[in-house]
Scaffold this motif. Sequence first.
Motif, PDB file in Angstrom:
ATOM      1  N   ARG A  20       0.836  -1.201   0.000  1.00  0.00           N
ATOM      2  CA  ARG A  20       0.000   0.000   0.000  1.00  0.00           C
ATOM      3  C   ARG A  20       0.872   1.253   0.000  1.00  0.00           C
ATOM      4  O   ARG A  20       0.616   2.207  -0.736  1.00  0.00           O
ATOM      5  CB  ARG A  20      -0.895  -0.035   1.231  1.00  0.00           C
ATOM      6  N   ALA A  21       1.911   1.273   0.835  1.00  0.00           N
ATOM      7  CA  ALA A  21       2.813   2.430   0.895  1.00  0.00           C
ATOM      8  C   ALA A  21       3.507   2.652  -0.451  1.00  0.00           C
ATOM      9  O   ALA A  21       3.615   3.795  -0.923  1.00  0.00           O
ATOM     10  CB  ALA A  21       3.841   2.233   2.007  1.00  0.00           C
ATOM     11  N   VAL A  22       3.944   1.571  -1.079  1.00  0.00           N
ATOM     12  CA  VAL A  22       4.608   1.686  -2.379  1.00  0.00           C
ATOM     13  C   VAL A  22       3.641   2.233  -3.426  1.00  0.00           C
ATOM     14  O   VAL A  22       3.988   3.139  -4.199  1.00  0.00           O
ATOM     15  CB  VAL A  22       5.185   0.312  -2.818  1.00  0.00           C
ATOM     16  N   LEU A  23       2.421   1.706  -3.466  1.00  0.00           N
ATOM     17  CA  LEU A  23       1.442   2.152  -4.461  1.00  0.00           C
ATOM     18  C   LEU A  23       1.078   3.622  -4.284  1.00  0.00           C
ATOM     19  O   LEU A  23       1.012   4.378  -5.262  1.00  0.00           O
ATOM     20  CB  LEU A  23       0.183   1.288  -4.397  1.00  0.00           C
ATOM     21  N   LEU A  24       0.819   4.037  -3.047  1.00  0.00           N
ATOM     22  CA  LEU A  24       0.435   5.429  -2.816  1.00  0.00           C
ATOM     23  C   LEU A  24       1.598   6.392  -3.055  1.00  0.00           C
ATOM     24  O   LEU A  24       1.408   7.491  -3.591  1.00  0.00           O
ATOM     25  CB  LEU A  24      -0.130   5.594  -1.406  1.00  0.00           C
ATOM     26  N   GLY A  52      -5.375   7.689  -9.218  1.00  0.00           N
ATOM     27  CA  GLY A  52      -6.631   7.045  -8.831  1.00  0.00           C
ATOM     28  C   GLY A  52      -6.586   5.532  -8.981  1.00  0.00           C
ATOM     29  O   GLY A  52      -7.070   4.795  -8.113  1.00  0.00           O
ATOM     30  N   VAL A  53      -6.001   5.056 -10.079  1.00  0.00           N
ATOM     31  CA  VAL A  53      -5.888   3.612 -10.302  1.00  0.00           C
ATOM     32  C   VAL A  53      -5.011   2.985  -9.220  1.00  0.00           C
ATOM     33  O   VAL A  53      -5.358   1.941  -8.643  1.00  0.00           O
ATOM     34  CB  VAL A  53      -5.334   3.313 -11.713  1.00  0.00           C
ATOM     35  N   LEU A  54      -3.884   3.607  -8.927  1.00  0.00           N
ATOM     36  CA  LEU A  54      -2.996   3.061  -7.894  1.00  0.00           C
ATOM     37  C   LEU A  54      -3.638   3.139  -6.510  1.00  0.00           C
ATOM     38  O   LEU A  54      -3.456   2.244  -5.683  1.00  0.00           O
ATOM     39  CB  LEU A  54      -1.645   3.777  -7.925  1.00  0.00           C
ATOM     40  N   ALA A  55      -4.424   4.181  -6.257  1.00  0.00           N
ATOM     41  CA  ALA A  55      -5.132   4.282  -4.981  1.00  0.00           C
ATOM     42  C   ALA A  55      -6.179   3.176  -4.860  1.00  0.00           C
ATOM     43  O   ALA A  55      -6.391   2.629  -3.768  1.00  0.00           O
ATOM     44  CB  ALA A  55      -5.775   5.656  -4.840  1.00  0.00           C
ATOM     45  N   MET A  56      -6.855   2.838  -5.962  1.00  0.00           N
ATOM     46  CA  MET A  56      -7.818   1.724  -5.934  1.00  0.00           C
ATOM     47  C   MET A  56      -7.104   0.403  -5.621  1.00  0.00           C
ATOM     48  O   MET A  56      -7.623  -0.425  -4.875  1.00  0.00           O
ATOM     49  CB  MET A  56      -8.545   1.608  -7.277  1.00  0.00           C
ATOM     50  N   LEU A  57      -5.929   0.218  -6.185  1.00  0.00           N
ATOM     51  CA  LEU A  57      -5.149  -0.986  -5.888  1.00  0.00           C
ATOM     52  C   LEU A  57      -4.718  -1.015  -4.428  1.00  0.00           C
ATOM     53  O   LEU A  57      -4.598  -2.081  -3.819  1.00  0.00           O
ATOM     54  CB  LEU A  57      -3.921  -1.067  -6.795  1.00  0.00           C
ATOM     55  N   ALA A  58      -4.499   0.162  -3.832  1.00  0.00           N
ATOM     56  CA  ALA A  58      -4.019   0.254  -2.451  1.00  0.00           C
ATOM     57  C   ALA A  58      -5.140   0.136  -1.423  1.00  0.00           C
ATOM     58  O   ALA A  58      -4.871  -0.022  -0.240  1.00  0.00           O
ATOM     59  CB  ALA A  58      -3.277   1.576  -2.247  1.00  0.00           C
ATOM     60  N   ARG A  59      -6.393   0.188  -1.834  1.00  0.00           N
ATOM     61  CA  ARG A  59      -7.499   0.200  -0.868  1.00  0.00           C
ATOM     62  C   ARG A  59      -7.882  -1.179  -0.349  1.00  0.00           C
ATOM     63  O   ARG A  59      -8.698  -1.295   0.553  1.00  0.00           O
ATOM     64  CB  ARG A  59      -8.721   0.891  -1.471  1.00  0.00           C
TER      65      ARG A  59
END
Length: 158
Positions: free
Chosen positions: A24-28, A65-72
Amino acid sequence: MSSERPVSSEPPTLPVTFRPGRTRAVLLTAGSAIFVVITAIALLLEKLGPGERLSFILTGALMFGVLAMLARVKVVADESGVTVVNIASSRRLDWAEILQVNLRPGDPWVFLNLSDGTSLPALGIQPGIAKQRAIADARALRALAEARSVTEPGDRQG
């Protein structure tokens, strides 16, 4: 790391949230960096018109937004059941619906075998960057499911 739950044979105290913290940290972080870089490029390129600048910025926002969706992604367990939040969906399960919690070698994430005969991926527990953490989380969720899914002695066969 102090945020990691200790490995134990006892189920964790409820409520508990399982999520891939490092991933999650990496994606955000990557999403934020991509947005900042693309926005900076849009503002620094002198030959771009206002519409083109806006399209650059919107593209950066879309990527974030796409990476945030992956991080959720996460799995939240409480007294009444489990909520599985995946990339584009969320599903609430009662403890009795979860027959088995699986994380086999090579699996990208945990799979929940359900009483309706289907299997639900739970992306909130994934061995990607933190394999040992994912194994401990899968064991904890399995212990919770086993402890809470049997309400009466004759309810489950096996």
